[in-house]
Motif scaffolding. Structure first.
Motif, PDB file in Angstrom:
ATOM      1  N   PHE A   1      40.484 -49.172 -22.965  1.00  0.00           N
ATOM      2  CA  PHE A   1      40.915 -48.652 -21.662  1.00  0.00           C
ATOM      3  C   PHE A   1      41.896 -47.492 -21.867  1.00  0.00           C
ATOM      4  CE2 PHE A   1      39.602 -52.567 -19.262  1.00  0.00           C
ATOM      5  CZ  PHE A   1      38.861 -51.888 -18.309  1.00  0.00           C
ATOM      6  N   PHE A   2      42.874 -47.700 -22.738  1.00  0.00           N
ATOM      7  CA  PHE A   2      43.948 -46.721 -22.912  1.00  0.00           C
ATOM      8  C   PHE A   2      43.408 -45.388 -23.461  1.00  0.00           C
ATOM      9  CE2 PHE A   2      47.476 -44.700 -25.167  1.00  0.00           C
ATOM     10  CZ  PHE A   2      48.474 -44.775 -24.206  1.00  0.00           C
ATOM     11  N   TYR A   3      42.605 -45.477 -24.517  1.00  0.00           N
ATOM     12  CA  TYR A   3      42.197 -44.225 -25.158  1.00  0.00           C
ATOM     13  C   TYR A   3      41.038 -43.529 -24.463  1.00  0.00           C
ATOM     14  CZ  TYR A   3      45.696 -44.936 -28.663  1.00  0.00           C
ATOM     15  OH  TYR A   3      46.915 -45.070 -29.271  1.00  0.00           O
ATOM     16  N   THR A   4      40.136 -44.269 -23.803  1.00  0.00           N
ATOM     17  CA  THR A   4      39.101 -43.571 -23.024  1.00  0.00           C
ATOM     18  C   THR A   4      39.759 -42.961 -21.777  1.00  0.00           C
ATOM     19  OG1 THR A   4      38.515 -45.700 -22.093  1.00  0.00           O
ATOM     20  CG2 THR A   4      36.990 -44.793 -23.684  1.00  0.00           C
ATOM     21  N   GLY A   5      40.695 -43.712 -21.185  1.00  0.00           N
ATOM     22  CA  GLY A   5      41.396 -43.213 -20.003  1.00  0.00           C
ATOM     23  C   GLY A   5      42.222 -41.980 -20.300  1.00  0.00           C
ATOM     24  N   ASN A   6      42.751 -41.905 -21.501  1.00  0.00           N
ATOM     25  CA  ASN A   6      43.619 -40.791 -21.886  1.00  0.00           C
ATOM     26  C   ASN A   6      42.850 -39.553 -22.323  1.00  0.00           C
ATOM     27  OD1 ASN A   6      46.398 -40.391 -21.934  1.00  0.00           O
ATOM     28  ND2 ASN A   6      46.683 -42.226 -23.194  1.00  0.00           N
ATOM     29  N   LEU A   7      41.599 -39.771 -22.708  1.00  0.00           N
ATOM     30  CA  LEU A   7      40.830 -38.705 -23.356  1.00  0.00           C
ATOM     31  C   LEU A   7      40.661 -37.460 -22.473  1.00  0.00           C
ATOM     32  CD1 LEU A   7      39.867 -38.828 -26.231  1.00  0.00           C
ATOM     33  CD2 LEU A   7      37.588 -39.427 -25.403  1.00  0.00           C
TER      34      LEU A   7
END
Lengths: 267, 216
Positions: free
Chosen positions: B160-166
């Motif tokens: 969630f964190f890294y796809t959301g941040n991408l």
């Protein structure tokens, strides 16, 4: 305009990606739920197959035992009986019966009795007529007549087991006793049977020479049979021993909780 | 001040949980989270206070934290993966990230500007690790309850964190250069949301494991 579009693109892109992750997780969890059910079903089938296989192995073995018992009784028993009769005839013909002939006749008589009780203990139908405790008491008495070793047998008043389960348990204990006599050269054997709400425990303790708990021991045919039979009853079996300190066989069988109608079938 | 504290709250809750269940954490390498969260909290708090009170860029602090952050996650996956090929992937991903990070520091963005390229590469590699882990879960032939598996929650939080941040991070340079997010309101909103998801998932991972619980 451009500012709003970029910010919206960021927000929209982030939301889309997170929804994709959410979908992936949903799919994964749903798939696992079904997969778990399938794996459990497959394991149950495998277990049932193994149980059936073991059951057939035990049945084949029981039939072999029964056949062996029958052969011992009908052939060797008859041969010994006629030999005893011949000795009796010879004794009558002789004016003075010699001591050696008397001892030979007596020993032959003992051998016939031994053979009878042995063939009885191998007979499946005979076993089904009695419960585990009666069977084992007979076995203990039979071994005790040799007077070379002492066997103590402590047990509760009654064990509620199905006849087939009684036979399997009896064979396990019989094998443990045979091992103590043959390999361990024990002079004293204690057999304790006790049960609690959740389990039935059988301990066979001897004061023999003991053994190293190595793999050789575990791969012997007798030990394998004991393990198979215990597995068939859904229990566990372990050996505790060290050289010079005797050995202990601990057998633990689960108590199955069943409805009142079926409760008589279980201990 | 209040804004900083709210931002740090998810990390703090996660840290308190790991302290509370430290001895009961299973597998034992989950205890590394204690050191990681202490370090993360110190860096986040330090960077936020430094930026707020000295009115200076905290990118240098964040750039130092970057390899520790990704290195820790790669280590987690290395420990969690059972297949040798997946373990090799986690090791190679770490080496690739470190090499790129050094290039980024030396030749591209430098020490004093947040290494967005390194962050994006690290994010993609972590997402790939998460997907590999989920692939392993998907193809596994064992009966599993994901909700009781710490690594499932950790991977979920990271995904969630890294796809959301991408998306945000890949456009970050453009947004800052053109002043498209004055007051960093959108950035803060996305970061707080993702932080809650990430550290919330970490917190669940510390308490989800039933192995140490007393049977009812």
């Amino acid at each position: 305009m451009e500012k709003t579009q970029v910010i919206l693109a960021v927000l929209f892109g982030t939301i889309v990606l997170m929804l994709l992750v959410l979908f992936l997780l949903f799919f994964l969890v749903r798939y696992r739920y079904r997969s778990n059910a399938y794996i459990r079903e497959r394991e149950n089938l495998k277990k049932a197959f193994e149980q059936t296989l073991l059951q057939s192995q035990v049945e084949v073995q029981e039939n072999t035992f029964a056949m062996l018992g029958q052969e011992l009784h009908d052939n060797i028993g008859q041969l010994l009986a006629s030999t005893k009769a011949l000795i009796a005839v010879t004794q009558r013909k002789l004016q003075y019966s010699t001591d050696t002939l008397n001892i030979a006749e007596e020993t032959l008589g003992q051998a016939i009795n031994e053979l009878r009780s042995l063939s009885k203990s191998l007979d499946k139908e005979w076993l089904q007529q009695f419960d585990f405790i009666e069977n084992l008491e007979t076995e203990v008495k039979r071994i005790g007549t040799a007077k070379t070793l002492q066997i103590n047998f402590s047990h509760p008043e009654k064990l509620l087991l199905q006849p087939e389960e009684q036979i399997i348990l009896f064979r396990i204990v019989q094998e443990a006793i045979q091992n103590a006599i043959k390999h361990s050269q024990a002079q004293h054997i204690n057999i304790n049977v006790s049960h609690s709400v959740s389990s039935l425990v059988v301990n066979v303790i001897d004061n023999g020479k003991g053994f190293e708990e190595d793999l050789k021991m575990a791969t012997g045919l007798g030990i394998k049979n004991m393990k198979h039979r215990t597995q068939l009853l859904g229990g566990t079996i372990e050996w505790i021993s060290s050289p010079g300190n005797g050995s202990t066989v601990n057998l633990k069988l689960p108590v199955k909780k069943v409805s009142n109608e079926d409760s008589r079938r279980y201990y | 001040m209040m804004k900083i504290l709210i931002g740090l709250m998810p990390t703090l809750i996660s840290l308190l949980t790991v302290i509370l269940f430290y001895k009961k954490l299973h597998p034992a390498w989950l205890r590394l989270f204690f050191y990681f969260l202490v370090f993360t909290l110190a860096v986040d708090a330090g960077a936020a206070f430094y930026s707020q009170y000295f009115k200076k860029s905290n990118h240098l602090i964040l750039n130092i934290y970057l390899p520790v952050n990704f290195g820790f996650y790669f280590l987690l996956f290395f420990k969690a993966f059972e297949r040798r090929s997946f373990k090799r992937f986690a090791s190679l991903a770490f080496i690739l990230f470190i090499l790129f990070y050094l290039c980024d520091i030396i030749f591209i963005e430098g020490f004093y500007y947040f290494n967005i390229y390194s962050f994006c590469l690290g994010s993609i590699l972590i997402v790939l690790c998460c997907l590999l882990y989920f692939m392993w879960l998907f193809t596994s032939d064992r009966v599993m309850n994901y909700f009781k598996m710490p690594m499932f929650w950790i991977s979920t939080g990271l995904l969630f964190f890294y796809t959301g941040n991408l998306v945000q991070m890949s456009l970050m340079k453009y947004i800052i250069d053109n002043g498209l997010d004055p007051g960093s309101r959108i950035y803060d909103f996305i970061m707080v949301t993702l932080n809650v998801l990430l550290y919330g998932a970490f917190t669940i991972s510390f308490i989800c494991n039933q192995a140490w619980r007393k049977p009812r």
